[in-house]
Design an enzyme around this catalytic site. Structure first.
Site, short mmCIF file in Angstrom:
data_model
loop_
_atom_site.label_atom_id
_atom_site.label_comp_id
_atom_site.label_asym_id
_atom_site.label_seq_id
_atom_site.Cartn_x
_atom_site.Cartn_y
_atom_site.Cartn_z
CG HIS A 193 -3.92 7.25 1.70
ND1 HIS A 193 -4.67 6.34 1.33
CD2 HIS A 193 -2.77 7.06 1.72
CE1 HIS A 193 -3.84 5.00 1.05
NE2 HIS A 193 -2.75 5.58 1.52
CE LYS A 197 1.34 7.44 0.84
NZ LYS A 197 1.94 6.56 1.81
CG HIS A 255 -3.14 3.90 -3.73
ND1 HIS A 255 -4.08 5.70 -3.53
CD2 HIS A 255 -3.72 3.28 -2.86
CE1 HIS A 255 -5.10 5.29 -2.65
NE2 HIS A 255 -4.83 3.65 -1.83
CE LYS A 355 -3.12 -5.81 0.84
NZ LYS A 355 -3.21 -4.24 1.11
C1 BG6 Z 1 -5.45 1.58 0.92
C2 BG6 Z 1 -5.49 0.61 -0.02
O1 BG6 Z 1 -6.13 2.28 -0.18
O2 BG6 Z 1 -3.62 1.77 0.62
C3 BG6 Z 1 -4.67 -0.50 1.17
O3 BG6 Z 1 -6.84 -0.37 1.00
C4 BG6 Z 1 -3.39 -0.46 0.95
O4 BG6 Z 1 -4.58 -2.13 0.95
C5 BG6 Z 1 -2.72 1.43 1.45
O5 BG6 Z 1 -2.12 -1.15 2.14
C6 BG6 Z 1 -1.17 1.50 1.05
O6 BG6 Z 1 -1.08 2.43 1.43
P1 BG6 Z 1 0.73 3.36 2.25
O7 BG6 Z 1 -0.21 4.38 2.17
O8 BG6 Z 1 0.50 2.15 3.23
O9 BG6 Z 1 0.81 2.47 0.68
#
Ligand code: BG6
Length: 506
Positions: A193, A197, A255, A355
């Site tokens: 995802h 962005k 990510h 976190k």
């Molecule tokens: C997810 C993780 O893929 O991405 C989460 O499983 C994390 O733990 C999240 O909080 C972060 O995404 P974003 O878009 O909030 O930076």
């Protein structure tokens, strides 16, 4: 997104049927329906369109639609227009079933043929697996066995899955093999995802649509790269998933490596899925392979202790529901990586994510080498500000450049200043779920923003030495940090050993 000075005209997607497995679940309700709604409201869904929900629960189509209506009321990112909702729900059908019940897939096939006939969707189908990852392989196999994966008579069949793509290199390879047994690579759309962005997509535009950056985008001019994804949220109700996963698996091979590969890849020869994804996979492949001993020296893993992060009192990670009381799962990770190619030799890439930290910050910061100091030697200047080019993904999306400027006055004094571009100052964009572009791109067959099998495996290959080293080390080497801090002290030591400092998070 639309520029203030003019609208961008984007045609609706191809006629198709959106088949969602796991239709009664959270992802469908919280993200997919609001995203489909936004696409419908923006005129980006085709007229010939239908939605088929598949889940194990016994339910009528009317009851399924009621749930979707409620989901839109709760999770839509923009004002819900009843006419758009009704248009969207008028093309919904529910089919009860699951991969363990092959007859249900035969029923699904018959339903799809009937819908296609009625709605003119031309046999084009997008299978979205909004299921737990354990269902990816069985669902793909059931689609294969019942002939539903086969592209025929000019109709396309595409599969969307979202991370996690395995839990290590071996399981990622096994998943790719299983999917590729049924689908061809061009049919598989793997979502990260982060690629939905705008700011992340903009890294490519910034680098390759401006003559300014590329000549200095290398080891001669860049001193280091820092990639940070800091979150204030604790693990909360995701203990079961998180305790088996940890920060490294959850964030890094996907990510953070998306960000790294966009920053570090070679210029693709064409802006198409093959060239872009090949360059991204190449650079991930060039992350230096290291021994487990070296992996321990180049990493820090931390776990949070009770504190206050964001506006919340956070208990010890180990006191979280569904987390083992002696868990050694990391909620923070920092890595120092090297890329073995001519562009990046000698430039450290520092990555960190965690976190329950003191602030929510996602950014890529590129530090340029310092100017020769000689000229200012006999002036009162003690030190120069660092030249950072920072791409901000959250909280404010934008780009900023930090450089030195003369402080007004009779003597030579220098201070660091920022030149900042913020998306919201230039562009208007309706609040979105981040899935709209990804779903639309899949419907038009554009795979640039999706991960290819080799890219996924290259990511796991690069983190595997850390996973192996930590497994061997067990609890030894796990650091702790207070919730609401900027992470464990050891992370400062890690970067300090390279003569660098982290950019402040708080
Ligand atoms: C997810 C993780 O893929 O991405 C989460 O499983 C994390 O733990 C999240 O909080 C972060 O995404 P974003 O878009 O909030 O930076």
């Amino acid at each position: 997104m639309t520029a203030k000075n003019g609208a961008r005209v984007v045609p609706p997607a191809d006629p198709c049927c959106f088949v969602v497995f796991g239709a009664s679940g959270d992802l469908t309700h919280r993200l997919l329906m609001p995203a489909l709604y936004n696409l419908a409201a923006s005129g980006l869904l085709p007229d010939a369109f239908s939605i088929v929900g598949v889940a194990r629960a016994e339910m009528t189509t009317a009851a399924f639609c009621d749930g979707l209506r409620k989901a839109l009321d709760q999770f839509a990112t923009r004002k819900v227009e009843p006419a758009v909702v009704e248009r969207l729900l008028s093309c919904v059908t529910y089919v009860q079933g699951g991969p363990e019940d092959e007859a249900s897939f035969d029923r699904l096939g018959e339903t799809l043929v009937a819908i296609e006939h009625k709605r003119g969707t031309r046999g084009n189908r997008l299978y979205y697996l909004a299921t737990p990852p354990t269902a990816f392989t069985p669902t793909a196999r059931a689609l294969g066995r019942t002939g539903l994966a086969r592209e025929e008579n000019g109709a396309w069949r595409r599969l969307i899955i979202e991370k996690p793509f395995g839990t290590d290199l071996a399981s990622a390879q096994a998943l790719n093999r299983a999917l590729l047994d049924v689908f061809e690579e061009h049919q598989i759309f793997r979502i990260d995802h982060y690629l939905g962005k705008e700011t992340v997509q903009n890294i490519m535009v910034m680098r390759f649509a401006n003559g300014l950056f590329e000549p200095i985008w290398n080891r001669d001019h860049i001193d280091q790269v820092q990639i940070t994804v800091a979150e204030t949220l604790p693990v909360g109700r995701r203990g079961k998933f998180y305790d088996a996963t940890g920060a490294l698996r959850d964030m890094v091979p996907n990510h953070l490596f998306q960000l790294l590969s966009l920053v570090a890849m070679e210029p693709p020869s064409r802006f198409d899925a093959r060239s872009v994804r090949s360059e991204k996979a190449n650079v991930l492949d060039e992350i230096q392979m290291i021994t487990p001993e070296e992996a321990l020296r180049r990493s820090v893993r931390g776990q949070y202790l009770a504190g206050r992060a964001g506006r919340e009192d956070v208990p010890d990670y180990r006191a979280t529901r569904d987390v083992a009381p002696d868990s050694t799962t990391e909620t923070y990770v920092a890595l120092g990586l090297s890329i073995d190619n001519w562009r990046w030799a000698g430039v450290p890439f520092f990555l960190r994510t965690g976190k329950a930290l003191c602030a929510r910050v996602s950014e890529v910061a590129i530090k340029f080498k310092q100017a020769p100091f000689a000229m200012f030697r006999h002036t009162p200047i003690e030190h120069l500000a660092e030249n950072f080019l920072t791409v901000r993904i959250a909280p404010e999306e934008g780009i900023s450049l930090q450089f030195n400027a003369k402080v007004p006055g009779p003597s030579i004094a220098i201070d660091g200043v920022h030149m900042t571009f913020q998306y919201k100052d230039y562009f208007e964009s309706a609040p979105s779920t981040g899935y709209e572009t990804l779903i639309y791109d899949c419907m038009i067959g554009d795979a640039i923003l999706f991960q290819r099998a080799d890219g996924v495996e290259a990511g796991w290959r690069a983190v595997q030495p850390f996973l192996d080293a930590w497994r061997q080390a067990g609890p030894e080497g796990l650091s702790f940090y207070k919730a609401g801090s900027d992470g464990p002290e050891e992370a400062h030591r890690l970067i300090g050993d390279h003569g660098r400092r982290w950019r402040p998070v708080c």
